[in-house]
Design an enzyme around this catalytic site. Structure first.
Site, PDB file in Angstrom:
ATOM      1  N   GLU A   1       0.821  -1.206   0.000  1.00 12.19           N
ATOM      2  CA  GLU A   1       0.000   0.000   0.000  1.00 12.19           C
ATOM      3  C   GLU A   1       0.860   1.263   0.000  1.00 12.19           C
ATOM      4  O   GLU A   1       0.548   2.234  -0.687  1.00 12.19           O
ATOM      5  CB  GLU A   1      -0.949   0.007   1.205  1.00 12.19           C
ATOM      6  CG  GLU A   1      -2.106  -0.981   1.087  1.00 12.19           C
ATOM      7  CD  GLU A   1      -3.033  -0.669  -0.070  1.00 12.19           C
ATOM      8  OE1 GLU A   1      -3.111   0.499  -0.492  1.00 12.19           O
ATOM      9  OE2 GLU A   1      -3.680  -1.609  -0.573  1.00 12.19           O
TER      10      GLU A   1
ATOM     11  N   TYR B   1      -6.212   6.742   4.484  1.00 12.37           N
ATOM     12  CA  TYR B   1      -6.418   5.734   3.437  1.00 12.37           C
ATOM     13  C   TYR B   1      -5.645   4.454   3.743  1.00 12.37           C
ATOM     14  O   TYR B   1      -6.200   3.345   3.684  1.00 12.37           O
ATOM     15  CB  TYR B   1      -5.998   6.259   2.060  1.00 12.37           C
ATOM     16  CG  TYR B   1      -5.854   5.114   1.074  1.00 12.37           C
ATOM     17  CD1 TYR B   1      -6.984   4.539   0.495  1.00 12.37           C
ATOM     18  CD2 TYR B   1      -4.605   4.547   0.789  1.00 12.37           C
ATOM     19  CE1 TYR B   1      -6.877   3.450  -0.354  1.00 12.37           C
ATOM     20  CE2 TYR B   1      -4.496   3.463  -0.055  1.00 12.37           C
ATOM     21  CZ  TYR B   1      -5.629   2.920  -0.620  1.00 12.37           C
ATOM     22  OH  TYR B   1      -5.522   1.820  -1.439  1.00 12.37           O
TER      23      TYR B   1
ATOM     24  N   ASP C   1      -9.466   4.662  -3.110  1.00 14.26           N
ATOM     25  CA  ASP C   1      -8.354   5.169  -3.917  1.00 14.26           C
ATOM     26  C   ASP C   1      -8.920   5.715  -5.222  1.00 14.26           C
ATOM     27  O   ASP C   1     -10.142   5.858  -5.377  1.00 14.26           O
ATOM     28  CB  ASP C   1      -7.305   4.079  -4.142  1.00 14.26           C
ATOM     29  CG  ASP C   1      -7.805   2.945  -5.044  1.00 14.26           C
ATOM     30  OD1 ASP C   1      -9.016   2.931  -5.397  1.00 14.26           O
ATOM     31  OD2 ASP C   1      -6.990   2.078  -5.409  1.00 14.26           O
TER      32      ASP C   1
ATOM     33  N   CYS D   1     -13.522  -0.883 -15.259  1.00 12.11           N
ATOM     34  CA  CYS D   1     -13.999   0.505 -15.187  1.00 12.11           C
ATOM     35  C   CYS D   1     -12.795   1.438 -15.284  1.00 12.11           C
ATOM     36  O   CYS D   1     -12.526   2.250 -14.409  1.00 12.11           O
ATOM     37  CB  CYS D   1     -14.767   0.711 -13.884  1.00 12.11           C
ATOM     38  SG  CYS D   1     -15.788   2.212 -13.864  1.00 12.11           S
TER      39      CYS D   1
ATOM     40  N   CYS E   1     -17.814  -1.564 -20.339  1.00  8.64           N
ATOM     41  CA  CYS E   1     -19.119  -1.644 -19.682  1.00  8.64           C
ATOM     42  C   CYS E   1     -19.865  -2.937 -20.017  1.00  8.64           C
ATOM     43  O   CYS E   1     -20.640  -3.444 -19.200  1.00  8.64           O
ATOM     44  CB  CYS E   1     -19.975  -0.440 -20.069  1.00  8.64           C
ATOM     45  SG  CYS E   1     -19.284   1.154 -19.552  1.00  8.64           S
TER      46      CYS E   1
ATOM     47  N   CYS F   1     -19.030  -5.575 -17.413  1.00 11.95           N
ATOM     48  CA  CYS F   1     -18.970  -5.117 -16.027  1.00 11.95           C
ATOM     49  C   CYS F   1     -20.083  -5.774 -15.212  1.00 11.95           C
ATOM     50  O   CYS F   1     -21.246  -5.811 -15.653  1.00 11.95           O
ATOM     51  CB  CYS F   1     -19.114  -3.602 -15.962  1.00 11.95           C
ATOM     52  SG  CYS F   1     -19.102  -2.955 -14.277  1.00 11.95           S
TER      53      CYS F   1
ATOM     54  N   CYS G   1     -25.617   0.730 -13.260  1.00 12.54           N
ATOM     55  CA  CYS G   1     -24.699   1.866 -13.429  1.00 12.54           C
ATOM     56  C   CYS G   1     -25.418   3.051 -14.068  1.00 12.54           C
ATOM     57  O   CYS G   1     -25.833   2.996 -15.237  1.00 12.54           O
ATOM     58  CB  CYS G   1     -23.501   1.474 -14.283  1.00 12.54           C
ATOM     59  SG  CYS G   1     -22.310   2.824 -14.509  1.00 12.54           S
TER      60      CYS G   1
END
Length: 353
Positions: free
Chosen positions: A45, A128, A146, A198, A205, A208, A214
């Site tokens: 991270e 975060y 994020d 995405c 799409c 997805c 969406c």
């Protein structure tokens, strides 16, 4: 589709399509009882902040091969860690990495705290990173946001407020979807969705798992979101670096102040970096020459043009700034990237074998 159904759809997709990452315990292994290594989660991270997965893989492998656990990293030499970090940017993160490792080893018996608040108390861990480690390593129901998550939320709910203004709204939407069951896998599922489907340009799409609910896809604006405020152009700063080598092979180096860019790292003596023409007396009396080369380097907030001056220094040289590092102790790999670039350009102009 309700929030719980959205979360289930994401987890079902993740169970089939999770990325294979060296620091990750995949969903099948997690279901079989394999627990993530908090050290690996934390290290990845920190490395991934403002850096891509592709760029981090090799760094992660090198770090964990050299320092396989937090105790080993806590005992490492600062210069060695800084050298391995070169190229990942933001050397303050590497300094905080060491501070954090040493705090975990000294104050927590080598074990990371398992809560967001406990993690936030460690050096260099912000909201975060604390949420990500708590969720991924310890399965705490924390909301991890994020850039990938912001993009998924902006499109899923058709949020047209531009970033960074939209951050609180997008975080609240992500929190609505964070489940109490498998929150770590959920966090990684949203990030994987943003990284692989995405995507910023030409989102896929059609495949997805959230295409039906969406809102941006329904409105035909998915590729336009999230909107972002225009960034001002990066300024260009100028500087001079003096690269001198003594007749016995020792190099004249200077450790930068702890605060500021490249803080605490060794580099070549030189000027401050400013948008005006630099003026600075050389660090030692010598015949300084222009090798006809210039370092060009880009930091997050500015471009740098660094003029070089080189000199062969006498054995009795008494520098006004910096100190000599013996030939056998000098390792270019320990220098930050911009200083290593300067060395590579100038080494042919000084007595270097």
């Amino acid at each position: 589709m309700r929030d719980a159904e959205l979360s289930r759809a994401l987890l079902d997709w993740y169970d089939m399509h999770a990325r294979d990452l060296p620091w990750r315990v995949g969903p099948a292994a997690r279901a079989a009882g394999v627990q993530p290594d908090p050290y690996a989660v934390w290290l990845s991270e920190v490395m991934l902040q403002q850096t891509t997965v592709a760029a981090v893989r090799d760094y992660f492998h090198r770090f964990t091969a050299r320092w396989p656990d937090v105790g080993a990293l806590a005992a490492a030499e600062d210069a060695a860690v800084m050298g391995e970090w070169a190229g990942l940017g933001y050397y303050a993160r590497a300094r905080n990495l060491l501070k954090c490792a040493r705090a975990v080893a000294r104050d927590h018996g080598g074990r990371f705290p398992d809560s967001r608040d406990g993690l936030l108390a460690l050096p260099g861990i912000g909201p975060y990173t604390a949420a990500a480690i708590a969720a991924i390593a310890f399965d705490r129901a924390e909301t991890v946001v994020d850039g990938n998550v912001e993009r998924v939320m902006a499109r899923l709910f058709a949020v047209q407020t531009p970033l960074p203004t939209a951050k609180p709204e997008l975080t609240a939407l992500a929190a609505r979807l964070t489940p109490t069951r498998r929150p770590g896998d959920h966090a990684q599922a949203v990030m994987d969705l943003g990284a692989t489907i995405c995507t910023p340009k030409r989102p896929a799409c059609g495949i997805c798992p959230l295409r039906a609910p969406c809102a941006a896809r329904a409105q035909g604006i998915a590729a336009d979101l999230p909107r972002k405020l225009a960034k001002p152009p990066k300024p260009t700063r100028l500087g001079i670096a003096y690269i001198g080598r003594r007749s016995d092979g020792a190099w004249l180096l200077e450790r930068r102040l702890e605060s500021g860019l490249l803080g605490g790292m060794q580099g070549w003596p030189g000027t401050d970096w400013a948008e005006t023409e630099p003026v600075c007396a050389p660090p030692a009396d010598a015949e300084w020459r222009d090798p006809g080369a210039e370092v060009r380097h880009t930091f997050t907030h500015f471009h740098l043009r660094l003029a070089l001056r080189v000199a062969d220094l006498p054995a009795d040289c008494a520098p006004r700034r910096g100190a000599f590092v013996a030939r056998h102790d000098f390792r270019p790999s320990d220098l930050p990237t911009v200083m290593r670039k300067a060395f590579d350009l100038a080494r042919g102009s000084v007595g270097c074998d």
